[in-house]
Design an enzyme around this catalytic site. Structure first.
Site, PDB file in Angstrom:
ATOM      1  N   ASP A 181       0.878  -1.176   0.071  1.00  0.00           N
ATOM      2  CA  ASP A 181      -0.107   0.170   0.069  1.00  0.00           C
ATOM      3  C   ASP A 181       0.787   1.128  -0.041  1.00  0.00           C
ATOM      4  O   ASP A 181       2.074   1.162   0.060  1.00  0.00           O
ATOM      5  CB  ASP A 181      -0.912  -0.123   1.249  1.00  0.00           C
ATOM      6  CG  ASP A 181      -0.447  -0.522   2.332  1.00  0.00           C
ATOM      7  OD1 ASP A 181       0.993  -0.143   2.582  1.00  0.00           O
ATOM      8  OD2 ASP A 181      -0.849  -1.238   3.266  1.00  0.00           O
ATOM      9  N   ASP A 231       1.443   4.850   1.718  1.00  0.00           N
ATOM     10  CA  ASP A 231       1.112   5.990   2.759  1.00  0.00           C
ATOM     11  C   ASP A 231       1.785   7.101   2.495  1.00  0.00           C
ATOM     12  O   ASP A 231       2.697   7.346   1.818  1.00  0.00           O
ATOM     13  CB  ASP A 231       1.806   5.179   4.058  1.00  0.00           C
ATOM     14  CG  ASP A 231       0.994   3.954   4.612  1.00  0.00           C
ATOM     15  OD1 ASP A 231      -0.107   3.749   4.274  1.00  0.00           O
ATOM     16  OD2 ASP A 231       2.085   2.911   5.051  1.00  0.00           O
ATOM     17  N   ASP A 264      10.037   3.233  13.086  1.00  0.00           N
ATOM     18  CA  ASP A 264      10.603   2.138  13.735  1.00  0.00           C
ATOM     19  C   ASP A 264      12.076   1.901  13.051  1.00  0.00           C
ATOM     20  O   ASP A 264      13.061   2.109  14.032  1.00  0.00           O
ATOM     21  CB  ASP A 264       9.840   0.828  13.704  1.00  0.00           C
ATOM     22  CG  ASP A 264       9.081   0.603  12.456  1.00  0.00           C
ATOM     23  OD1 ASP A 264       9.463   1.237  11.386  1.00  0.00           O
ATOM     24  OD2 ASP A 264       8.414  -0.318  12.550  1.00  0.00           O
TER      25      ASP A 264
END
Ligand code: ATP
Ligand code: MG
Length: 461
Positions: free
Chosen positions: A65, A67, A163
């Site tokens: 996907d 983002d 992260d």
């Protein structure tokens, strides 16, 4: 792949690759994501692709996907798109809908403690964001876990909050450059992923990052940096603090993304598997055991199915994963509790599922299907007369049969004969099926003849 890197460092310490220095092309991007980016940009906002999609395109993989991040608040994004809704509590986001495709648009996150950036965003014209509203800001638990995270900030801050190094690269729609804030390009070259910042703090903030480390390592075929890796076993137990519903989503990603076998091995290596399936661990001490081999074969088959675009369901996965704990528990109940096997099996199903959902919330529709797959394991041996035909019609027959075949592959013996029988029966013609049933009857000594009940009273003499 990456172009020649004569990348220069920005004041913010981001490495910038200009359009000519990287190979990411708009052809590989979702048209809808591009529409969102252009509209943000045309309205005076910043618009970037970020995270997994930038990483995957640089690696030549197809992103799952796309983002988007921006300096517009969710409310400002909503004003720009009719087809937009604001979602999330833990992370407030705008979703822009294009039929089945949803483009997630997030506002740059700021540092948890600081409200400065939030105030900056609030001062922007048209902003309805109230930085004094505590519900908009962040919260931590005593373990250092982030509970709420709605502080807006700058792109630099946003990058620090991500992260892994490979997940903090931004593709700028204004000039098609890539901004790499945490050494993601180097990480790709070295085939090693590392957490941004101090690993212990970052894992404590969100223990799911331990699962993500393993997942990305398997998916991207990269190793985990030394400091990021070595601390995992000592923090693994923090996963118990993660809500069981979130764990379900994460575990699906671990095992239903086409890299289950590799992921399984890494989870064992880092002592994370134990945290997910505590009931299984005692059965996995010996890697040559049937329990261990069944899991490996399960993951091999799951990966094959996904890589061949075949359907997979969490129900089958969990039914297979928990089969041996179920069998063990049922035997225990029948031997120690003196229960008949049927009752022991039902009770054991409740026990095993009950213990599992404390860790991983399996939604009802899947746990119902799991029970059906389990029940078929005890029903498929019963084939006399009409039963065989009735079983074929059961909604979960196919999954039950597939699982029987998997068990047969591991255990062999009678189970292998039974699985072969069902394979042949499904493929048979009406006549050959009759023959199969007749043979079966003969082999088992035929039906026992029932005595006719006496209808006439005995003659009185
Ligand atoms: P994929 O979609 O292939 O699973 P991804 O990197 O896109 O990988 P997502 O879960 O879609 O993963 O998250 C998108 C981005 O959001 C990540 O790349 C990362 O920058 C950030 N992110 C997601 N989860 C976390 C987290 N737990 N902690 C910090 N940053 C995160
Ligand atoms: Mg993603």
């Amino acid at each position: 792949m990456l172009g020649k890197s004569s990348a220069k460092a920005e004041a913010s310490q981001a490495v910038v690759l200009t359009r000519e220095q990287h190979s990411i092309s708009r052809k590989d991007m979702s048209e809808n994501a591009l529409k969102v980016l252009y509209r943000l940009n045309n309205n005076g906002f910043k618009g970037y692709l970020v995270g997994g999609c930038v990483r995957d395109m640089l690696l030549g993989l197809k992103p799952k996907d796309f983002d988007v991040v921006t300096d517009a608040t969710p409310e400002q994004v909503k004003e720009l798109f009719r087809n937009c809704r604001i979602v999330g509590r833990r992370f407030r986001l705008a979703h822009v809908m294009f039929g089945r495709e949803v483009i997630e648009v997030a506002t740059f996150r700021g540092h948890h403690a600081s409200t400065e950036a939030a105030e900056k965003v609030a001062k922007q014209p048209k902003s309805k964001f109230n930085p004094n509203d505590k519900a908009n800001l962040s919260a931590h638990s005593e373990d250092g876990q982030i509970l709420r995270d709605n502080t807006f900030g700058s792109i630099e801050e946003d990058a620090e909050r991500r992260d892994f190094d490979v997940n903090a690269m931004y593709y700028d729609i204004a000039d098609f450059s890539i901004h790499d804030f945490a050494g993601g390009i180097e990480a790709i070259k070295n085939k090693t992923i590392s957490l941004i910042g101090d690993p212990e703090t970052r894992y404590r903030e969100d223990p799911v990052r331990m699962l993500r480390a393993v997942r990305f390592s398997a998916k991207l075929d990269m190793s985990i940096g030394k400091e990021t890796a070595e601390i995992i076993p000592s923090l693994a137990s923090l996963l118990a603090n993660i809500p069981a519903a979130r764990m379900f989503e994460e575990v699906n990603k671990l095992f239903l993304s086409g890299n289950a076998l590799k992921t399984f091995r890494l989870l064992l290596e880092y002592q994370l598997f134990d945290q997910l399936f505590p009931q299984l661990m005692p059965l996995l001490q010996d890697q040559t055991s049937r329990e261990f081999r069944l899991l490996e074969q399960l993951f091999i088959n799951t990966d094959n199915r996904i890589n061949n675009d075949l359907r997979v369901t969490p129900a089958y996965l969990y039914a297979a994963l928990l089969w041996y704990p179920l069998e063990t528990r049922a035997q225990q109940l029948s031997v120690e509790g003196g229960m008949n096997m049927h009752d022991a099996f039902l009770l054991a199903s409740n026990d095993v599922l009950g213990a599992q959902v404390k860790r991983i919330m399996i939604p009802k529709r899947f746990s119902i299907a799991m029970r059906e797959i389990w029940q078929l394991q005890t029903r498929l041996p019963k084939r006399f007369g009409r039963r065989a035909y009735q079983q074929l019609e059961l909604p979960r027959f196919r999954a039950g049969y597939d699982f029987l075949s998997l068990r047969a592959e591991i255990e062999g013996g009678d189970l292998a004969e039974l699985a072969d029988w069902w394979t042949e029966f499904q493929q048979g013609t009406p006549d050959s099926r009759k023959d199969m049933l007749a043979k079966l009857q003969k082999a088992q000594g035929g039906f026992k003849k029932r005595r006719r009940p006496r209808t006439r009273p005995k003659n009185k003499s």
